[in-house]
Design an enzyme around this catalytic site. Structure first.
Site, PDB file in Angstrom:
ATOM      1  N   LEU A   1      70.414  57.537  50.686  1.00 29.99           N
ATOM      2  CA  LEU A   1      70.299  56.282  51.577  1.00 29.99           C
ATOM      3  C   LEU A   1      70.408  55.374  50.774  1.00 29.99           C
ATOM      4  O   LEU A   1      70.637  54.305  50.892  1.00 29.99           O
ATOM      5  CB  LEU A   1      69.054  56.482  52.365  1.00 29.99           C
ATOM      6  CG  LEU A   1      68.819  57.081  53.567  1.00 29.99           C
ATOM      7  CD1 LEU A   1      67.182  57.261  54.309  1.00 29.99           C
ATOM      8  CD2 LEU A   1      69.794  56.713  54.525  1.00 29.99           C
TER       9      LEU A   1
ATOM     10  N   GLY B   1      66.173  53.086  43.782  1.00 27.32           N
ATOM     11  CA  GLY B   1      65.486  52.068  43.257  1.00 27.32           C
ATOM     12  C   GLY B   1      64.907  52.362  41.815  1.00 27.32           C
ATOM     13  O   GLY B   1      65.317  53.602  41.242  1.00 27.32           O
ATOM     14  N   GLY B   2      64.098  51.547  41.529  1.00 25.66           N
ATOM     15  CA  GLY B   2      63.632  51.878  39.960  1.00 25.66           C
ATOM     16  C   GLY B   2      62.879  53.386  39.727  1.00 25.66           C
ATOM     17  O   GLY B   2      62.866  53.640  38.548  1.00 25.66           O
ATOM     18  N   MET B   3      62.045  53.530  40.825  1.00 24.25           N
ATOM     19  CA  MET B   3      61.340  54.809  40.865  1.00 24.25           C
ATOM     20  C   MET B   3      61.980  55.845  41.263  1.00 24.25           C
ATOM     21  O   MET B   3      61.211  57.137  41.238  1.00 24.25           O
ATOM     22  CB  MET B   3      59.912  54.339  41.415  1.00 24.25           C
ATOM     23  CG  MET B   3      59.281  53.397  40.636  1.00 24.25           C
ATOM     24  SD  MET B   3      57.462  53.175  41.348  1.00 24.25           S
ATOM     25  CE  MET B   3      56.905  54.779  41.267  1.00 24.25           C
ATOM     26  N   GLY B   4      62.988  56.060  41.963  1.00 22.38           N
ATOM     27  CA  GLY B   4      63.487  57.344  42.479  1.00 22.38           C
ATOM     28  C   GLY B   4      64.778  56.890  43.454  1.00 22.38           C
ATOM     29  O   GLY B   4      65.025  55.883  43.688  1.00 22.38           O
TER      30      GLY B   4
ATOM     31  N   VAL C   1      66.385  57.915  47.199  1.00 21.32           N
ATOM     32  CA  VAL C   1      65.725  57.802  48.845  1.00 21.32           C
ATOM     33  C   VAL C   1      67.108  58.767  49.547  1.00 21.32           C
ATOM     34  O   VAL C   1      67.975  58.237  49.429  1.00 21.32           O
ATOM     35  CB  VAL C   1      65.520  56.407  49.606  1.00 21.32           C
ATOM     36  CG1 VAL C   1      64.990  56.640  50.862  1.00 21.32           C
ATOM     37  CG2 VAL C   1      64.544  55.606  48.701  1.00 21.32           C
TER      38      VAL C   1
ATOM     39  N   LYS D   1      61.726  59.778  49.773  1.00 24.83           N
ATOM     40  CA  LYS D   1      61.774  59.267  48.360  1.00 24.83           C
ATOM     41  C   LYS D   1      61.449  60.315  47.344  1.00 24.83           C
ATOM     42  O   LYS D   1      60.384  60.858  47.223  1.00 24.83           O
ATOM     43  CB  LYS D   1      61.036  57.941  48.299  1.00 24.83           C
ATOM     44  CG  LYS D   1      61.260  57.202  47.016  1.00 24.83           C
ATOM     45  CD  LYS D   1      60.868  55.863  47.079  1.00 24.83           C
ATOM     46  CE  LYS D   1      61.651  54.810  45.964  1.00 24.83           C
ATOM     47  NZ  LYS D   1      61.291  53.567  46.098  1.00 24.83           N
TER      48      LYS D   1
ATOM     49  N   ASP E   1      57.134  44.432  46.433  1.00 20.43           N
ATOM     50  CA  ASP E   1      58.516  44.081  46.444  1.00 20.43           C
ATOM     51  C   ASP E   1      59.153  43.732  47.729  1.00 20.43           C
ATOM     52  O   ASP E   1      60.281  44.464  48.020  1.00 20.43           O
ATOM     53  CB  ASP E   1      59.189  45.453  46.060  1.00 20.43           C
ATOM     54  CG  ASP E   1      60.635  45.191  45.192  1.00 20.43           C
ATOM     55  OD1 ASP E   1      61.240  43.998  44.899  1.00 20.43           O
ATOM     56  OD2 ASP E   1      61.569  46.160  45.334  1.00 20.43           O
TER      57      ASP E   1
END
Length: 740
Positions: A22, A25-28, A30, A44, A138
């Site tokens: 999908l 992002g910065g942390m993982g 999706v 996520k 965010d």
């Protein structure tokens, strides 16, 4: 938007079968996942390097525990998680539909009443989030999804319990420039007020098409966020005071969500709530509501019936070989990787990659694993019913394609139905590796196509066979990508710090014009050649290369491409933010219009109107006689236009828009998964080449916005050129000739 799974992606996370990407992002990353019962969720997965950090896992576990407490009407709550898993992950309610950022890019800024309704929904969502002890951190247009019964705040992946500090140990900087609060940018304590600040920026973007602190580099936007007042002049008066309070620098002076709801009610003329019932899609602008309805068709209104599956067509016979090598044949696996490029699907269609499980997929009308390929059709704004029923034309490239349409209910995703569609394809008439640069559009004159290349700045190829006729190279900057123009038997090519005039028939140099800087974007008209170099726009004689005049701009390296029509040169001055009209014979300025920083692509002039795009992600229509504004349209990132038959075709924000030339109203929009080249229009068809991850040449019906066919270019591509029944498009290293 779905993307195919790649080799390193998980196929199972917890109890959820992973079926598509999908986003990231910065942390993982999706993923789209499925429960054992078939319900869709958004999963996520935390990046491995973060998940290995014990302190991060501790904070992530606390964050998940707090996020589980968030369960409101305007949020997409956490349904499952495993902070100690390998990898660590969390799953949230999956919300199919349109993001707010996508909606504004496709349909432009919203009127006051829908913005107030949106604001009320988001404020209530924040009220629930903050009551659970969570700060989102965010909130931005891409983290707001639009549904018939109101907006949804999504992506709690970097939300923090309000007692937690910034995750600086892991190198993560939560937030997005333009929507981050001053306290986030200056490392001060962060609380719920930072989300209220972001809400003010989101509402400004929705109402105007631009953020309150302008555009530019992240550093510039962040500086203005901390030290300068927001630009709210374009906001409606009823909204300006609300947003101004949200964007106050001091977090203690910002209203809380409950207070904000009261102020919104006053702005809307109500007592205690904004007088809009968020149960039907008409709370949004009409065009946005239609697109949302198409993307989330209900089970009682399937998006499209399921036609019978057909077998794969036999491969087309290859064109007769030429002396130029062509790309080798691909294996089926390579075709999978090529064809399954990410792209925005049609409103009533979503893509589903092939599963790796041997079990059958329990969906309506389908008893086999889902193919790893994608459906694609445009979003038609005026007639959504027709758009939902119509599909792409042309022969299937390999296999039938599947799409999913669903609606969010209290229980999650309701499956509306599965259906097969076809994906038109083309094979090139010929391919040449002698020329090809994605910086320059090929030029065609009669039976010859001229293109810049990697080993020479100019090639002449036979337009029918692709065989080389001649090439022109120089000792200096021989491999520099070149922009081209032609007039009166000469081709003009930029080669480093010189403009070269080359005989079209023989490839012999006629003259060259030296400058002290690199030469950009020549345009030939009425016996003169116009081009930029250093801080100047030059005009030189097309026959002997002698300078006629030069115009001093505000740029240190002037690259903007001019357009010359009826003795007037239209060109943007990049730094001062204006479009200028110059006398073509003398270089004297006739008028200037302060529309913003004009992009490097040439303006388009038709029927007494000049169309230009700006770095502010807008297209402007100006009177060619005096530069007065006629209308503007928010295009999204990018922006290059073509005009034909009273319609403006403009690319931006990963969309091709068709606009009425007189009013700027949108007729249809065709979405793809990457940025676009400037369009070319010929014989009722718009040709566009995607310029980043999508890597296709598309042919789109100019009247309806329906895809006719597509051709994989395997690389970023130039603006197409159409002649001789072929579409010529160059990439960095190849020139393709594709039948229309």
């Amino acid at each position: 938007m779905f993307e195919a799974l790649e080799a390193g992606d998980p196929r199972q996370v917890g109890r959820y079968r992973i079926v598509a990407r999908l986003g990231a992002g910065g942390m993982g990353r999706v993923y789209l996942g499925r429960t054992p019962g078939g319900r869709a969720v958004a999963v996520k997965v935390v990046r491995p390097e973060l998940a290995e950090d014990a302190e991060f896992r501790r904070r992530f576990a606390r964050e998940v525990a707090a996020a589980r407490r968030v369960n409101g009407a305007f949020t997409a709550g956490v349904v499952d998680a495993d902070p100690e898993g390998s990898p660590a992950w969390l799953a949230t309610v999956y919300v199919p539909g349109l993001s707010l950022g996508e909606a504004v890019a496709a349909h432009g800024p919203w009127p006051l009443e829908p913005v107030l309704a949106l604001a009320a929904g988001l404020a209530e969502g924040l009220e629930v989030i903050h009551a659970a002890g969570v700060v989102h951190r965010d909130l931005k247009p891409s983290n707001v999804l639009l549904a018939a019964d109101g907006p949804r705040v999504i992506d709690f992946g970097i939300s923090l319990a309000d007692e937690a500090s910034v995750l600086t140990r892991t190198g993560v900087m939560p937030g997005t420039p333009g929507f981050m609060s001053p306290e986030q940018l200056t490392a001060r304590p962060v609380g719920p007020a930072c989300d209220v600040f972001a809400l003010g920026a989101v509402l400004t973007f929705t109402a105007t098409g631009a953020g309150p602190f302008g555009t530019g580099s992240a550093h510039a936007v962040n500086f203005r966020t901390v030290y300068e007042a927001p630009d709210l002049t374009a906001l409606p008066a009823a909204l300006r005071a609300v947003v101004a309070r949200c964007l106050t620098k001091d977090p203690d002076e910002r209203p809380g969500p409950a207070e904000l709801l009261d102020q919104l009610a006053e702005s809307a003329g109500g007592d205690r709530a904004v007088p809009v019932v968020l149960t039907e899609a008409d709370w949004m602008p009409e065009a946005v509501a239609r697109t949302v309805q198409l993307r989330t068709a209900t089970p009682s209104q399937p998006a499209r019936p399921t036609p019978e599956r057909t077998s794969d067509p036999q491969p087309q016979s290859a064109a007769p070989p030429t002396n130029d090598p062509v790309p080798p044949a691909q294996t089926v696996a390579e075709q999978d990787r090529t064809d399954a490029q990410p792209r925005t699907t049609s409103p009533a269609t979503a893509a589903q990659p092939r599963t790796t499980s041997s079990e059958t997929t329990p969906v309506i009308g389908v008893t086999e694993p889902v193919p790893r390929a994608y459906a694609h059709s445009p979003r038609r704004v005026p007639e959504p019913t027709t758009a939902a029923a119509a599909g792409p034309t042309g022969l299937s490239r390999r296999r039938a394609l599947l799409g999913l349409a669903g609606t969010v209910t209290a229980g999650g995703l309701g499956v509306a139905g599965w259906y097969f569609v076809k994906d038109g394809a083309r094979k090139p008439r010929w391919t040449s590796v002698n020329g090809g640069s994605n910086y320059a559009r090929p030029l065609v004159s009669g039976a010859v196509v001229y293109v810049s290349g990697r080993e020479a700045i100019l090639y002449a190829l036979d337009a029918v066979t692709g065989r080389q006729r001649w090439k022109f190279s120089t000792v200096e900057d021989a491999d520099a990508p070149s922009s081209l123009a032609m007039s009166s038997g000469l081709v003009y090519a930029c080669g480093g710090k010189r403009l070269y005039a080359v005989d079209m028939a023989t490839g012999e140099q006629r003259w060259n014009f030296p400058t002290s800087g690199d030469v950009y974007a020549p345009t030939a008209a009425d016996g003169l050649v116009y081009f930029g170099s250093d801080a100047y726009l030059y005009a030189v004689d097309a026959f002997d290369g002698k300078q006629r005049w030069k115009f001093r701009t505000d740029a240190t390296a002037f690259r903007a491409a001019p357009t010359v029509v009826d003795g007037v040169v239209y060109v943007g001055e990049t730094n001062e933010g204006m479009l200028c009209a110059l006398d073509a014979g003398t270089g004297e300025r006739r008028w200037k219009s302060h529309v913003g920083i004009v992009s490097w692509v040439p303006p388009v002039v038709a029927d007494g109107v000049v169309y230009c795009t700006t770095s502010g992600e807008r297209l402007f229509a100006l009177d060619a006689a005096d530069g007065k504004l006629k209308w503007g349209f928010a295009t999204g990132v990018g922006g290059a236009a073509a005009v034909s038959g009273g319609v403006v075709y403009v690319c931006g924000g990963k969309m091709l828009h068709a606009l009425d030339a007189a009013s700027g109203s949108q007729r249809w929009v065709f979405p793809v998964g990457s940025s676009l080249s400037p369009p070319a229009v010929a014989d009722g068809v718009v040709y566009i080449a995607t310029a980043s991850d999508d890597k296709y040449l598309y042919a789109v019906d100019a009247a309806s916005g329906e895809q006719r066919w597509r051709f994989p270019t395997h690389d970023a591509a130039s603006t197409p050129a159409v002649a001789n029944g072929l579409v010529y498009v160059s990439t960095f290293g190849r020139l393709y000739a594709v039948p229309v």
